[in-house]
Enzyme design. Structure first.
Site, mmCIF file in Angstrom:
data_model
loop_
_atom_site.group_PDB
_atom_site.id
_atom_site.type_symbol
_atom_site.label_atom_id
_atom_site.label_comp_id
_atom_site.label_asym_id
_atom_site.label_seq_id
_atom_site.Cartn_x
_atom_site.Cartn_y
_atom_site.Cartn_z
ATOM 1 N N ILE A 88 0.872 -1.181 0.000
ATOM 2 C CA ILE A 88 0.000 0.000 0.000
ATOM 3 C C ILE A 88 0.909 1.230 0.000
ATOM 4 C CG2 ILE A 88 -1.839 1.246 1.192
ATOM 5 C CD1 ILE A 88 -2.735 -1.544 0.172
ATOM 6 N N GLU A 89 0.887 1.940 -1.117
ATOM 7 C CA GLU A 89 1.769 3.105 -1.273
ATOM 8 C C GLU A 89 1.073 4.381 -0.801
ATOM 9 O OE1 GLU A 89 3.196 3.027 -5.319
ATOM 10 O OE2 GLU A 89 4.526 1.338 -4.836
ATOM 11 N N CYS A 98 5.109 -2.425 2.627
ATOM 12 C CA CYS A 98 5.218 -3.566 1.712
ATOM 13 C C CYS A 98 4.121 -4.603 1.980
ATOM 14 C CB CYS A 98 6.559 -4.262 1.897
ATOM 15 S SG CYS A 98 7.977 -3.261 1.460
ATOM 16 N N GLU A 100 4.480 -7.840 2.324
ATOM 17 C CA GLU A 100 4.879 -8.822 3.347
ATOM 18 C C GLU A 100 4.562 -8.317 4.741
ATOM 19 O OE1 GLU A 100 6.576 -7.618 0.788
ATOM 20 O OE2 GLU A 100 8.502 -8.636 0.587
ATOM 21 N N CYS A 136 12.323 -7.074 0.793
ATOM 22 C CA CYS A 136 13.277 -5.993 1.075
ATOM 23 C C CYS A 136 13.866 -6.184 2.477
ATOM 24 C CB CYS A 136 12.587 -4.638 0.962
ATOM 25 S SG CYS A 136 11.555 -4.226 2.387
ATOM 26 N N CYS A 139 11.501 -5.760 5.479
ATOM 27 C CA CYS A 139 10.596 -6.907 5.653
ATOM 28 C C CYS A 139 11.345 -8.105 6.229
ATOM 29 C CB CYS A 139 9.919 -7.258 4.337
ATOM 30 S SG CYS A 139 8.666 -6.034 3.881
HETATM 31 N N1 THU Z 1 7.613 -3.738 -2.099
HETATM 32 C C1 THU Z 1 6.974 -4.729 -1.392
HETATM 33 O O1 THU Z 1 5.741 -4.692 -1.216
HETATM 34 N N2 THU Z 1 7.727 -5.712 -0.873
HETATM 35 C C2 THU Z 1 9.088 -5.805 -0.997
HETATM 36 O O2 THU Z 1 9.698 -6.672 -0.392
HETATM 37 C C3 THU Z 1 9.791 -4.875 -1.864
HETATM 38 C C4 THU Z 1 9.039 -3.686 -2.319
HETATM 39 C C5 THU Z 1 6.793 -2.658 -2.641
HETATM 40 C C6 THU Z 1 7.033 -1.313 -1.992
HETATM 41 C C7 THU Z 1 6.642 -0.368 -3.088
HETATM 42 O O3 THU Z 1 5.239 -0.182 -3.028
HETATM 43 C C8 THU Z 1 6.955 -1.113 -4.373
HETATM 44 O O4 THU Z 1 7.105 -2.477 -4.016
HETATM 45 C C9 THU Z 1 8.218 -0.636 -5.085
HETATM 46 O O5 THU Z 1 9.290 -0.628 -4.215
#
Ligand code: THU
Length: 186
Positions: A88-89, A98, A100, A136, A139
């Protein structure tokens, strides 16, 4: 049908070393992880990967257009509930969470504390290398909090979607994803 299979996660054996310099010694910590046998329910893995892909459809990702879904089962949940979520950005970028962590915190908010399976799908990058499909660093640290820290008994497996239609997932554990993660000993 029992689809439980045994897998071996690889040993990592890198010795410590120390270099003396006139200004003092520099230490390079090694890594020592024994080979680990884990059991995996292949049908459940397939189901969790499907749930992670499905969750990614509901991502709110207008800024990156990168959709991530995660689906989790906790080892201490007697009902083996599947908790799924997406990234969710936010237009204030640092507020983004993220997929996860959204799934993990949903599970933890129900009182569960030990990850058994965390499946993850970066649906927009399935043909990318593992580094572009795996969790990432933030996470990894969050997941680590909800695993056993004892390498021998830790049961948490991270299942990473692949672009290969013939491969269910790549499987890793948190020790291999985050070998020197932080623990607050308090
Ligand atoms: N993102 C994730 O949801 N999980 C990760 O482990 C890496 C990145 C999302 C964050 C952001 O909304 C988009 O991917 C680009 O970085």
């Amino acid at each position: 049908m029992n689809e439980t299979v045994e897998l071996t996660l690889p040993a990592l054996e890198v010795p410590d070393h120390r270099v003396e310099t006139p200004a003092g010694a520099i230490r390079v910590p090694g890594i020592r992880l024994p080979e680990k046998r884990v059991s995996v329910d292949a049908a459940l893995v397939a189901k969790l990967i499907d749930h992670a892909r499905e969750a990614a459809r509901l991502a709110h990702a207008p800024h990156s257009d990168f959709h991530v879904g995660a689906a989790i089962i906790m080892a201490d949940d007697p009902y083996a509930t599947i908790f799924s979520a997406a990234n969710i950005e936010n237009s204030s970028y640092g507020v983004t969470v993220c997929g996860e962590r959204n799934a993990l915190f949903a599970a933890a908010s129900k009182g569960f504390r030990r990850v058994r399976y965390l499946a993850l799908s970066t649906v927009d990058a399935l043909d990318a290398p593992l580094s572009e499909r795996s969790p990432c660093g933030a996470c990894r640290q969050a997941i680590r909090e909800f695993t056993e820290h004892d390498v021998a008994i830790d049961e948490a497996l991270i299942l990473i979607d692949t672009g290969d239609p013939g491969v269910l997932c790549d499987v890793m554990d948190i020790q291999r994803l985050l070998p020197h993660g932080f623990t607050f000993a308090g």
